[in-house]
Enzyme design. Structure first.
Site, PDB file in Angstrom:
ATOM      1  N   LYS A 111     -15.203  43.259  61.683  1.00  0.00           N
ATOM      2  CA  LYS A 111     -16.482  43.488  62.359  1.00  0.00           C
ATOM      3  C   LYS A 111     -17.651  42.890  61.599  1.00  0.00           C
ATOM      4  O   LYS A 111     -18.628  42.443  62.198  1.00  0.00           O
ATOM      5  CB  LYS A 111     -16.724  44.986  62.577  1.00  0.00           C
ATOM      6  N   LYS A 194      -6.089  41.369  69.871  1.00  0.00           N
ATOM      7  CA  LYS A 194      -5.966  42.609  70.653  1.00  0.00           C
ATOM      8  C   LYS A 194      -7.048  42.652  71.738  1.00  0.00           C
ATOM      9  O   LYS A 194      -8.125  42.055  71.584  1.00  0.00           O
ATOM     10  CB  LYS A 194      -5.986  43.831  69.741  1.00  0.00           C
ATOM     11  N   LYS A 197     -13.259  45.693  73.494  1.00  0.00           N
ATOM     12  CA  LYS A 197     -14.470  45.862  74.296  1.00  0.00           C
ATOM     13  C   LYS A 197     -15.447  44.734  74.040  1.00  0.00           C
ATOM     14  O   LYS A 197     -16.285  44.428  74.879  1.00  0.00           O
ATOM     15  CB  LYS A 197     -15.150  47.179  73.900  1.00  0.00           C
TER      16      LYS A 197
HETATM   17  P1  AMP Z   1     -12.348  51.995  70.405  1.00  0.00           P
HETATM   18  O1  AMP Z   1     -12.449  51.129  71.607  1.00  0.00           O
HETATM   19  O2  AMP Z   1     -12.307  51.187  69.150  1.00  0.00           O
HETATM   20  O3  AMP Z   1     -13.327  53.111  70.373  1.00  0.00           O
HETATM   21  O4  AMP Z   1     -10.923  52.674  70.489  1.00  0.00           O
HETATM   22  C1  AMP Z   1     -10.660  53.892  71.158  1.00  0.00           C
HETATM   23  C2  AMP Z   1      -9.168  54.177  71.148  1.00  0.00           C
HETATM   24  O5  AMP Z   1      -8.467  53.168  71.886  1.00  0.00           O
HETATM   25  C3  AMP Z   1      -8.549  54.168  69.746  1.00  0.00           C
HETATM   26  O6  AMP Z   1      -7.552  55.176  69.685  1.00  0.00           O
HETATM   27  C4  AMP Z   1      -7.919  52.804  69.650  1.00  0.00           C
HETATM   28  O7  AMP Z   1      -6.828  52.773  68.765  1.00  0.00           O
HETATM   29  C5  AMP Z   1      -7.463  52.570  71.077  1.00  0.00           C
HETATM   30  N1  AMP Z   1      -7.407  51.131  71.371  1.00  0.00           N
HETATM   31  C6  AMP Z   1      -8.447  50.252  71.315  1.00  0.00           C
HETATM   32  N2  AMP Z   1      -8.042  49.008  71.642  1.00  0.00           N
HETATM   33  C7  AMP Z   1      -6.710  49.103  71.897  1.00  0.00           C
HETATM   34  C8  AMP Z   1      -5.716  48.157  72.291  1.00  0.00           C
HETATM   35  N3  AMP Z   1      -6.011  46.871  72.484  1.00  0.00           N
HETATM   36  N4  AMP Z   1      -4.443  48.605  72.465  1.00  0.00           N
HETATM   37  C9  AMP Z   1      -4.130  49.909  72.274  1.00  0.00           C
HETATM   38  N5  AMP Z   1      -5.020  50.851  71.906  1.00  0.00           N
HETATM   39  C10 AMP Z   1      -6.297  50.466  71.718  1.00  0.00           C
END
Ligand code: AMP
Ligand code: TRP
Length: 332
Positions: A111, A194, A197
């Site tokens: 990041k 991956k 967002k």
């Molecule tokens: P975040 O978008 O970083 O707030 O992630 C929220 C939740 O979604 C966390 O538990 C992450 O590990 C999960 N997560 C985010 N991106 C992925 C992805 N590409 N595949 C699987 N899980 C994800």
């Protein structure tokens, strides 16, 4: 006793990876455990965030939980900043965690990018706040996607060092719950990245609010390779885009990837993609429309968050008090 805690950042563009890696599992755990689910708004400001957008994104995370089936009567749903004990414990953890530990965090490196000197201190200390989120409830299990594993190891290190330094078994060593067939969903444009967002390309992700047309367009454009689908799982190795789509299909269908390959062995993507589109539309359609309905009724979502914050505060209060006493702060 087990207690579940997890959080999602209100940074917009909630996607298939968030759903399959995390939110869907939140729903599955709530019948058997006490669950606390949070929109981690304090984490969201570690990079610049427009206030108006943040307010709307906090409600979006809450709406995604509810629309996916989190029951606000059973589970606690709230916004992190509404419970001050998170920030209080995070400061204490800033004094427990070592610079060397944080220097190893891959998410910070990704990041912050090349211009590390210009990253906020909050982005660097982010994992300490995450540890505080979990441990301020003495939560024992944390459902997350694969990418959060390192942060949870750090949470264990912090708990262990705190317990050792103060010679008390105060914090549990948390266990990550990483389960399902899609714990790391990859970008639809590039099987080595991956799904995220913040990817500049909208075509890299399917969001929870996408309608049938968008889902169909994005999957049609999704990168693949020229080979038909194989019969055996090991033959997906070296084919990241194919493996990703099969994983997504399996997770949505609640089957294993091997079962999906048995069904589609020998099929071209021209057959597989429409089947996947149909399945994704069937599963996401109702979630997206319920989210939109909830977003149009912010007073309901706000009442859920308010009630959740009160219940969360009640659990955190005696724990933060105990921590302060152990550290040597004067408490009344
Ligand atoms: P975040 O978008 O970083 O707030 O992630 C929220 C939740 O979604 C966390 O538990 C992450 O590990 C999960 N997560 C985010 N991106 C992925 C992805 N590409 N595949 C699987 N899980 C994800
Ligand atoms: N760091 C997590 C993510 O980016 C979000 C998060 C913050 C979290 N606090 C948490 C996840 C506590 C689980 C438990 O996905």
């Amino acid at each position: 006793m087990s207690r579940i805690f997890s959080g999602v950042q209100p940074t917009g563009n909630l996607h298939l990876g968030n759903y399959l890696g995390a939110i869907r599992n939140f729903v599955r755990l709530q019948d058997d455990y006490e669950c606390i689910y949070c929109a981690v708004d304090m984490h969201a400001i570690t990079v610049w965030k427009d206030p108006k957008e943040l307010r709307s994104n906090i409600r979006e995370v809450a709406a995604a939980y509810l629309a996916s089936g989190v029951d606000p009567k059973k589970s606690i749903v709230f916004a992190q900043s509404a419970v001050a004990a998170h920030a209080e414990l995070a400061w204490i953890f800033n004094c427990v965690a070592r610079l060397g530990w944080l220097n190893r965090m891959t998410q910070f490196k990704e990041k912050a990018g090349k211009n590390r000197e210009n990253a906020s201190v909050g982005l660097y200390a982010y994992p300490n706040l995450m540890a505080a989120d979990i441990l301020v409830y003495k939560a024992t299990h944390v459902p997350v996607g694969e990418d959060q594993k390192q942060h949870l190891e750090l949470t264990r290190d912090i708990a262990q060092k705190f317990n050792n330094d103060y010679e008390i078994e105060l914090f549990p060593l948390v266990e990550p719950l990483i389960f399902g067939e899609a714990t790391r969903v990859m970008s639809l444009r590039d099987g080595s990245k991956k799904m995220s967002k913040s990817d500049p390309s909208d075509y890299s992700r399917i969001t929870l609010m996408d309608g049938p047309d968008e889902i169909s367009k994005k999957l049609r454009k999704a990168r693949t390779d020229p080979e038909p689908l194989p019969e055996k799982l090991e033959d997906l190795e070296g084919r990241p885009e194919a493996a990703n789509l099969v994983g997504i299909y399996a997770a949505l269908a609640d089957k294993t990837r091997s079962e999906i390959l048995q069904e589609f062995a020998g099929s071209q993507f021209s057959t597989f993609k429409p089947a996947l589109t149909e399945l994704a539309v069937e599963k996401f359609g109702p979630i997206g429309s319920e989210m939109k309905r909830l977003m149009d009724d912010p007073s309901y979502v706000d009442s859920v968050l308010k009630d959740g914050a009160e219940r969360a505060r009640a659990i955190a209060a005696p724990i933060i008090r105990e921590v302060k006493e152990v550290v040597g702060f004067l408490t009344d």
